[in-house]
Structures are given as C-alpha cells and as structure tokens.
Design a protein around this motif. Structure first.
Motif, short mmCIF file in Angstrom:
data_model
loop_
_atom_site.label_atom_id
_atom_site.label_comp_id
_atom_site.label_asym_id
_atom_site.label_seq_id
_atom_site.Cartn_x
_atom_site.Cartn_y
_atom_site.Cartn_z
N THR A 83 48.53 37.56 13.92
CA THR A 83 49.94 37.28 14.25
C THR A 83 50.19 37.43 15.76
O THR A 83 51.07 36.79 16.31
N MET A 84 49.38 38.27 16.43
CA MET A 84 49.59 38.50 17.87
C MET A 84 48.62 37.69 18.73
O MET A 84 48.53 37.93 19.93
N ARG A 85 47.88 36.76 18.10
CA ARG A 85 46.72 36.17 18.78
C ARG A 85 47.04 35.55 20.14
O ARG A 85 46.28 35.72 21.09
N ARG A 86 48.19 34.84 20.26
CA ARG A 86 48.48 34.14 21.51
C ARG A 86 48.69 35.12 22.67
O ARG A 86 48.06 35.03 23.72
N ALA A 87 49.58 36.09 22.43
CA ALA A 87 49.86 37.07 23.48
C ALA A 87 48.65 37.96 23.72
O ALA A 87 48.31 38.28 24.86
N LEU A 88 47.99 38.35 22.63
CA LEU A 88 46.88 39.30 22.72
C LEU A 88 45.70 38.70 23.48
O LEU A 88 45.28 39.22 24.51
N PHE A 89 45.18 37.57 22.97
CA PHE A 89 43.96 37.01 23.58
C PHE A 89 44.26 36.09 24.75
O PHE A 89 43.47 35.98 25.67
N GLY A 90 45.44 35.43 24.73
CA GLY A 90 45.78 34.54 25.83
C GLY A 90 46.21 35.31 27.07
O GLY A 90 45.49 35.38 28.06
N VAL A 91 47.38 35.94 26.98
CA VAL A 91 47.94 36.65 28.15
C VAL A 91 47.08 37.88 28.47
O VAL A 91 46.81 38.19 29.62
N GLY A 92 46.62 38.59 27.41
CA GLY A 92 45.81 39.79 27.63
C GLY A 92 44.53 39.51 28.39
O GLY A 92 44.21 40.20 29.37
N SER A 93 43.80 38.46 27.97
CA SER A 93 42.54 38.15 28.65
C SER A 93 42.78 37.65 30.07
O SER A 93 42.02 37.95 30.99
N LEU A 94 43.87 36.90 30.26
CA LEU A 94 44.22 36.43 31.62
C LEU A 94 44.50 37.62 32.54
O LEU A 94 44.03 37.67 33.68
N GLN A 95 45.26 38.59 32.01
CA GLN A 95 45.61 39.77 32.84
C GLN A 95 44.36 40.54 33.24
O GLN A 95 44.15 40.85 34.42
N VAL A 96 43.51 40.85 32.27
CA VAL A 96 42.30 41.62 32.57
C VAL A 96 41.38 40.83 33.50
O VAL A 96 40.88 41.35 34.49
N GLY A 97 41.20 39.54 33.19
CA GLY A 97 40.29 38.70 33.99
C GLY A 97 40.74 38.56 35.44
O GLY A 97 39.97 38.83 36.37
N LEU A 98 42.01 38.16 35.65
CA LEU A 98 42.51 37.94 37.01
C LEU A 98 42.54 39.23 37.83
O LEU A 98 42.15 39.26 38.99
N THR A 99 43.02 40.33 37.18
CA THR A 99 43.10 41.60 37.90
C THR A 99 41.70 42.10 38.25
O THR A 99 41.47 42.59 39.36
N ALA A 100 40.77 41.98 37.30
CA ALA A 100 39.39 42.44 37.54
C ALA A 100 38.74 41.66 38.68
O ALA A 100 38.07 42.25 39.54
N VAL A 101 38.96 40.34 38.71
CA VAL A 101 38.38 39.51 39.77
C VAL A 101 38.96 39.92 41.13
O VAL A 101 38.23 40.13 42.11
N ALA A 102 40.30 40.05 41.19
CA ALA A 102 40.96 40.40 42.46
C ALA A 102 40.48 41.75 42.98
O ALA A 102 40.09 41.89 44.14
N LEU A 103 40.46 42.75 42.09
CA LEU A 103 40.07 44.11 42.53
C LEU A 103 38.57 44.21 42.78
O LEU A 103 38.14 44.92 43.69
N GLY A 104 37.77 43.51 41.97
CA GLY A 104 36.32 43.53 42.14
C GLY A 104 35.90 42.91 43.48
O GLY A 104 35.07 43.47 44.20
N LEU A 105 36.50 41.75 43.80
CA LEU A 105 36.18 41.09 45.09
C LEU A 105 36.60 41.97 46.26
O LEU A 105 35.89 42.06 47.27
N LEU A 106 37.74 42.62 46.11
CA LEU A 106 38.23 43.52 47.16
C LEU A 106 37.25 44.68 47.37
O LEU A 106 36.92 45.03 48.51
N ALA A 107 36.79 45.25 46.25
CA ALA A 107 35.85 46.39 46.33
C ALA A 107 34.53 45.95 46.98
O ALA A 107 33.94 46.69 47.77
#
Length: 398
Positions: A83-107
């Motif tokens: 029931t939560m699939r869109r918000a969970l896997f869509g927005v959730g994966s985008l948030q983790v992916g984009l933030t991880a890339v931004a912070l990882g590249l910075l580090a």
C-alpha cells in the motif's frame, strides 16, 4: 563487590540524568532524543565524568537498536509495503540515493576520503533518525497528514536501506581475508536463516499460546524478549550482526497472529533501551573536538542539514505533491543524522574503513544536528504552520 557497586551507581546516574534532562528537553520543545543525548554528554567522560566506561553502556545500548529493528521488521508485512509502495520505494529511494551521492562526492573530493569511506559516509549520513522523526511528527500530531505519511515512508525505506549497509561495511574494510569468505559462512547464515524460518513458522504460535494461556503477563514479556534476543544471538553466532538478525526475526513474525502481542510487550523496553542508546552516543561524543576545532565541527553539522533539508523539500514538492509548508516540515524533520549512522560508522571504524578522528567528528556532527533541528523548527514555526489552507491538494496525490 566494587563491580556490583559500580553497576548500581551507573544505573542510578543514568536514570537520574534521564529523569532530569528528558522532561527539560520536552519542555523546551526539543523532543526526547536531544534530552537523552544531552544526558549522555553530561554524565560522560567529556563533562562530569560520572561514568568512566562508555564501552559497557555501548554494549547494553546496542540492545536498543536490536529492539528498534525488530519492531521495524514487525511493521513490514507485505500488505503494508504494497500500500505504501510509491512513497516508500519511489520517494524513499530517491532521497537516499541523491543524498548519498551528494554527501559521498563531497567527502571524496572536498575532504579527501578514500572511496570506501566516501561510500559509507554518503550512505550513513543520508539516513535520518527514525526515533527522532516519528516523535516530532507525533508531538505535532502530523502523522496522519500527507507530509507525515510521506516522512514515515521515507524513514521506513531508510531503515530497510540500513540493513544491507550494515551487512556491506565489513566487506568494504578489505581486512576480511578471502579464505574466511568461502562457502562456510554462507552455509552458516543459510542454516541460521532456516532455523529462524522453521521457528517463526511452526514453533512460535504454540509457544505463545502456552504462555498467553498461563495468564501471567510477565511470561509473555519474557517470551517476547527470548524471541528477539535469541534470534539476535543465533544470527551473531553465524556471522550476521545482531541488529540484522533482529530485523529478520521481525519480518518473519510480521504475519504471526501474535504480532501485536509481541509489539506491546517490546514497546516500553524498546523506548528505554533506545534512550540508553542515545545516552551512550552522547557519552561517546568527544566535546574536546568541539572546543579544539569549533568551526570544523559546526561547519560539518550545518553542512549536513543544509544539504539534506533542500533535497527533502524538493522531493516533497515534486515527487510527494506537498505544498510549501508541508514540504518544509518534511525537510526539517528529516534533516538531521540518524541512529543507524552511529551503528554504521562504529562498524566502519572497527573494520578500518574510517579513521578514529573522522569517526569522532561524524558522531559529534550527527549529535549536534539532532540538537539543531528542533531549533530550526522553532525558527520556522510560522512557515511550518502555513499548511491549513491548501491541505486538500496533496491528499489527492496520495
């Protein structure tokens, strides 16, 4: 004898600090988590030095994370995920992916960390605090609102993402010899999982029927604890982390008829042990770093919040269909670092992925970010309240 005395003294000091400081933090509208962190900082070696062995507290406080992961596992029934699939896997994966890339590249580029360290840093810092986020949303009575539901979905995805991350960190260390990584550990893990599945499927119901039938509530609590800690122990013995074991146990029992029974028995213990976990984190925060290099520590803290907040705001507006005030609230609530970052970075330190000083800096920055977020909420109180007029629009997007 002195050992018993010191244990008793440690317990009294811990409870006293919590009883005094957590209500104070609540009164100041900061939430319980900063109160626990502050209690840990005060009684730890950095300030009053009332408890001089943070290692013992750390070992016990790991149980808080074990309980948290078990309860998260219980929440993950396939039906709820669907029931939560869109918000969970869509927005959730985008948030983790984009933030991880931004912070990882910075580090990697700005702070000169190794590739393995940059991966761990990016992913670890992308996670927000489940305990903190849910508490703030509950206090604001926002859990049922669109941004509250989206926040829960993102936090749930982060918790799921933390599981493989905890499993992968030792492999990034490179100090695990290939001989050890042969078929035997995989076989052991398979046997451990098989035992868990058989137990969860066939033995749990009769055991719970028997304990519930006895009419002794403490027996139900003991059984629930046995299930969680027993699973964690079995998984640790086959080479999987305790936290991962507890999570798997929760998932296996998500469909059990005794799920609610388990949850109600574990909940109060989980709260207290998680509190102990945050006190342990506060105790391990090295305040000398803050006094020696204040600009670096505060700069890192603000940088973390400054990267996560706009990203979350943007995702809330575009992918979540929230209005400005709701997206801002989502961004602020999830802008701090999280409890799993502490677990991941401690593992990374043990496996020599992170240097000691980098680890200490990160722990301090995440701890401070949890204190900064309530202050940001107070500063933006008026903007965050602006969600009443246009509340009808995002509902349709969900």
């Amino acid at each position: 004898m002195p050992h018993d005395g010191s244990l008793l003294q440690a317990t009294v000091v811990f409870l006293l600090a919590v009883v005094l400081l957590v209500p104070l933090a609540q009164r100041l509208k900061m939430g319980a988590v900063p109160g626990y962190l502050l209690a840990g900082i005060l009684i730890g070696p950095s300030v009053l030095g009332l408890l001089d062995n943070p290692e013992n507290v750390a070992r016990l406080s790991e149980m808080g994370v074990v309980m948290l992961l078990f309860v998260i596992g219980l929440e993950l029934s396939p039906q709820r995920l669907w029931t939560m699939r869109r918000a969970l896997f869509g927005v959730g994966s985008l948030q983790v992916g984009l933030t991880a890339v931004a912070l990882g590249l910075l580090a990697y580029f700005a702070f000169g960390q190794s590739k393995a360290a940059a991966i761990v840093l990016g992913l670890g810092l992308a996670l927000s605090s489940t305990a903190f986020g849910l508490q703030v949303l509950a206090e604001r009575k926002d859990l049922g609102k669109p941004h509250g539901r989206l926040a829960v979905a993102i936090l749930l995805f982060q918790d799921i993402a933390a599981i493989p991350l905890i499993a992968v960190v030792p492999l990034l260390g490179g100090n695990v010899s290939t001989a050890d990584e042969g078929s035997w550990p995989l076989l052991a893990v398979a046997v451990g999982l098989g035992t868990l599945i058989v137990f969860g499927r066939y033995l749990l119901s009769p055991v719970f029927k028997w304990t519930v039938g006895s009419g002794l509530p403490e027996l139900s609590t003991a059984t629930a604890l046995l299930v969680v800690l027993g699973t964690a122990w079995v998984m640790e013995h086959v080479g999987v982390s305790m936290a991962l074991g507890a999570f798997l146990a929760g998932v296996l029992m998500a469909e059990s008829p005794f799920r609610h029974e388990l949850e109600t028995q574990i909940e109060p213990l989980k709260g207290l042990l998680l509190g102990l976990f945050f006190v342990g984190v506060g105790m391990s925060a090295d305040l000398r770093l803050l006094f020696d290099r204040p600009l670096l520590v505060l700069g890192l803290t603000l940088l973390l919040v400054a990267i996560k907040l706009p990203l979350l705001y943007g995702l809330g507006r575009t992918a979540g269909g929230l209005n400005q005030a709701q997206a801002l609230c989502l961004g602020v609530v999830l802008a701090s670092g999280g409890e799993f970052a502490f677990v991941v970075f401690k593992l990374a330190l043990e496996h020599q992925v992170l240097a000691q000083q980098v680890h200490d800096l990160l722990v301090l920055a995440i701890t401070l970010s949890m204190a900064v977020v309530p202050l940001v909420m107070m500063a933006l109180a008026r903007q965050l309240r602006g969600d009443s007029p246009a509340q009808a629009s995002p509902e349709t997007g969900h």
